[in-house]
Design an enzyme around this catalytic site. Structure first.
Site, PDB file in Angstrom:
ATOM      1  N   LEU A  72       0.904  -1.063   0.086  1.00  0.00           N
ATOM      2  CA  LEU A  72       0.135  -0.128   0.152  1.00  0.00           C
ATOM      3  C   LEU A  72       0.758   1.226   0.054  1.00  0.00           C
ATOM      4  CD1 LEU A  72      -2.939  -1.084   2.367  1.00  0.00           C
ATOM      5  CD2 LEU A  72      -2.630  -1.382   0.064  1.00  0.00           C
ATOM      6  N   ILE A 106      11.173  -0.153   7.683  1.00  0.00           N
ATOM      7  CA  ILE A 106      12.236  -0.830   8.146  1.00  0.00           C
ATOM      8  C   ILE A 106      13.086  -1.670   7.057  1.00  0.00           C
ATOM      9  CG2 ILE A 106      11.085  -2.950   8.788  1.00  0.00           C
ATOM     10  CD1 ILE A 106      12.621  -2.854  11.423  1.00  0.00           C
ATOM     11  N   GLY A 108       2.972   1.747   8.404  1.00  0.00           N
ATOM     12  CA  GLY A 108       4.067   0.944   9.056  1.00  0.00           C
ATOM     13  C   GLY A 108       3.445  -0.043  10.031  1.00  0.00           C
ATOM     14  N   GLY A 109       4.392  -0.983  10.179  1.00  0.00           N
ATOM     15  CA  GLY A 109       4.139  -2.078  11.478  1.00  0.00           C
ATOM     16  C   GLY A 109       3.643  -3.250  10.993  1.00  0.00           C
ATOM     17  N   VAL A 110       3.294  -4.453  11.989  1.00  0.00           N
ATOM     18  CA  VAL A 110       2.877  -5.596  11.738  1.00  0.00           C
ATOM     19  C   VAL A 110       1.399  -5.475  10.985  1.00  0.00           C
ATOM     20  CG1 VAL A 110       2.271  -7.632  12.505  1.00  0.00           C
ATOM     21  CG2 VAL A 110       4.216  -6.412  13.339  1.00  0.00           C
ATOM     22  N   TYR A 120      -3.157  -8.597  16.677  1.00  0.00           N
ATOM     23  CA  TYR A 120      -2.951  -7.526  15.663  1.00  0.00           C
ATOM     24  C   TYR A 120      -4.100  -6.558  15.752  1.00  0.00           C
ATOM     25  CZ  TYR A 120      -3.374  -5.947  10.825  1.00  0.00           C
ATOM     26  OH  TYR A 120      -3.892  -5.123   9.799  1.00  0.00           O
ATOM     27  N   SER A 140      -9.846  -5.193   2.797  1.00  0.00           N
ATOM     28  CA  SER A 140      -9.146  -5.905   2.204  1.00  0.00           C
ATOM     29  C   SER A 140      -8.399  -5.146   0.943  1.00  0.00           C
ATOM     30  CB  SER A 140      -9.652  -7.327   1.700  1.00  0.00           C
ATOM     31  OG  SER A 140     -10.287  -8.026   2.872  1.00  0.00           O
TER      32      SER A 140
HETATM   33  C1  15L Z   1      -5.598  -7.008   7.270  1.00  0.00           C
HETATM   34  O1  15L Z   1      -5.589  -6.396   8.348  1.00  0.00           O
HETATM   35  C2  15L Z   1      -4.368  -7.514   6.734  1.00  0.00           C
HETATM   36  O2  15L Z   1      -3.245  -6.437   6.615  1.00  0.00           O
HETATM   37  C3  15L Z   1      -4.356  -7.993   5.113  1.00  0.00           C
HETATM   38  O3  15L Z   1      -3.477  -8.533   4.843  1.00  0.00           O
HETATM   39  C4  15L Z   1      -5.698  -8.938   4.966  1.00  0.00           C
HETATM   40  O4  15L Z   1      -5.555  -9.867   5.772  1.00  0.00           O
HETATM   41  C5  15L Z   1      -6.862  -8.079   5.625  1.00  0.00           C
HETATM   42  O5  15L Z   1      -6.826  -7.603   6.819  1.00  0.00           O
HETATM   43  C6  15L Z   1      -8.397  -8.900   5.611  1.00  0.00           C
HETATM   44  O6  15L Z   1      -8.961  -8.944   6.437  1.00  0.00           O
HETATM   45  O7  15L Z   1      -8.560  -9.245   4.271  1.00  0.00           O
END
Ligand code: 15L
Length: 268
Positions: free
Chosen positions: A15, A35, A73-75, A140, A169
């Site tokens: 993104l 990173i 950024g981030g996980v 997450y 998504s």
């Molecule tokens: C998210 O938060 C993820 O970053 C992405 O990879 C998808 O898994 C998305 O949600 C989703 O729910 O489709």
């Protein structure tokens, strides 16, 4: 304001790279960070610096003079608590401190996983409204709820404006049946970011990050505040993906899909 830079974190991700190109084309000065190294040629008007969200001094330095931070950024997927902690919990504090000191506004790439344990609405059932609807489906998702609440705190206490985009998504195309509800096109996201940068006033706002999908799970939000309406729709992909179900009853029942089923141990 095309003179002051816009900071994009997570710039080397899917993104971030798409947004860097779209904002550069619109004439914005960009400061990109991640990173990981930026894998493409830098777009016009952009500079790139490697940083770690867990490093407060580096985040304060890189946000200096910026008009806005687009925080991607981030996980970005379901990972164990210890992996989420530094980038997504500590990192959010560093982003908001940097924004406060720079006088910048923040767009936070939140996620549907902050509300993932809401059931999918059946036909005729009410859609989920954005304010106050947290039901995280993972550590997450919990970190995304915390990030939104960080924005709430910094608006109320320091007047730092912020837009929290609960992205569904965001991929080039929907790839399964669930995404008929949750898909956000790249173009709709790029337009949303530009609307945010150009809105006279944002305050603390929460917006569903989904295209104009008839199959949506989601209802009211604060999009009118930035004058954004999605223009794309997942329906064009229906025939391609509508039979692509997960086969897991927990995943199919809830809005967060597979993230709800990961590590699920509830008896009933
Ligand atoms: C998210 O938060 C993820 O970053 C992405 O990879 C998808 O898994 C998305 O949600 C989703 O729910 O489709």
């Amino acid at each position: 304001d095309l003179k002051k830079p816009v900071l994009v974190t997570g710039a080397s991700g899917n993104l971030g790279r798409m947004l860097a190109a779209a904002l550069s084309a619109r004439g914005y000065r960009l400061r990109l960070t991640d990173i990981k190294a930026f894998p493409d040629d830098l777009p016009a008007g952009a500079e790139f610096v490697t940083t770690d969200l867990g490093d407060e001094a580096a985040m304060l330095r890189i946000a200096d003079d910026c008009q806005a931070i687009l925080h991607f950024g981030g996980v970005s997927v379901d990972r164990p608590f210890e992996e989420v902690m530094d980038p997504n919990i500590r990192g959010l504090y560093h982003i908001y401190e940097a924004a406060r000191r720079a006088g910048a506004r923040v767009l936070f790439a939140s996620s549907n996983h902050s509300i993932g344990f809401h059931s999918r609405p059946g036909p005729g059932e009410p859609k989920l409204d954005a304010p106050g609807s947290f039901r995280p489906d993972s550590f997450y998702g919990l970190s995304k709820a915390y990030g939104e609440l960080m924005g709430r705190l910094y608006w109320d206490k320091h007047g730092v404006e912020n837009l929290n985009v609960r992205i569904g998504s965001c991929f080039p195309e929907p790839v399964d049946a669930r995404m008929l509800a949750t898909w956000l096109s790249f173009d709709d996201l790029a337009r949303l970011c530009i609307a945010f940068l150009e809105a006279p006033k944002v305050g603390h706002a929460v917006v569903w990050g989904a295209s104009n999908n008839p199959a949506t799970y989601w209802g009211a939000d604060h999009r009118a505040r930035i004058g954004w309406e999605p223009l794309d729709s997942s329906e064009a992909f229906r025939a391609k993906v509508e039979k692509l179900l997960s086969g897991n009853p927990v995943a199919e029942r809830y809005q967060g899909g597979a993230y709800c089923a990961n590590d699920y141990s509830r008896a009933s």
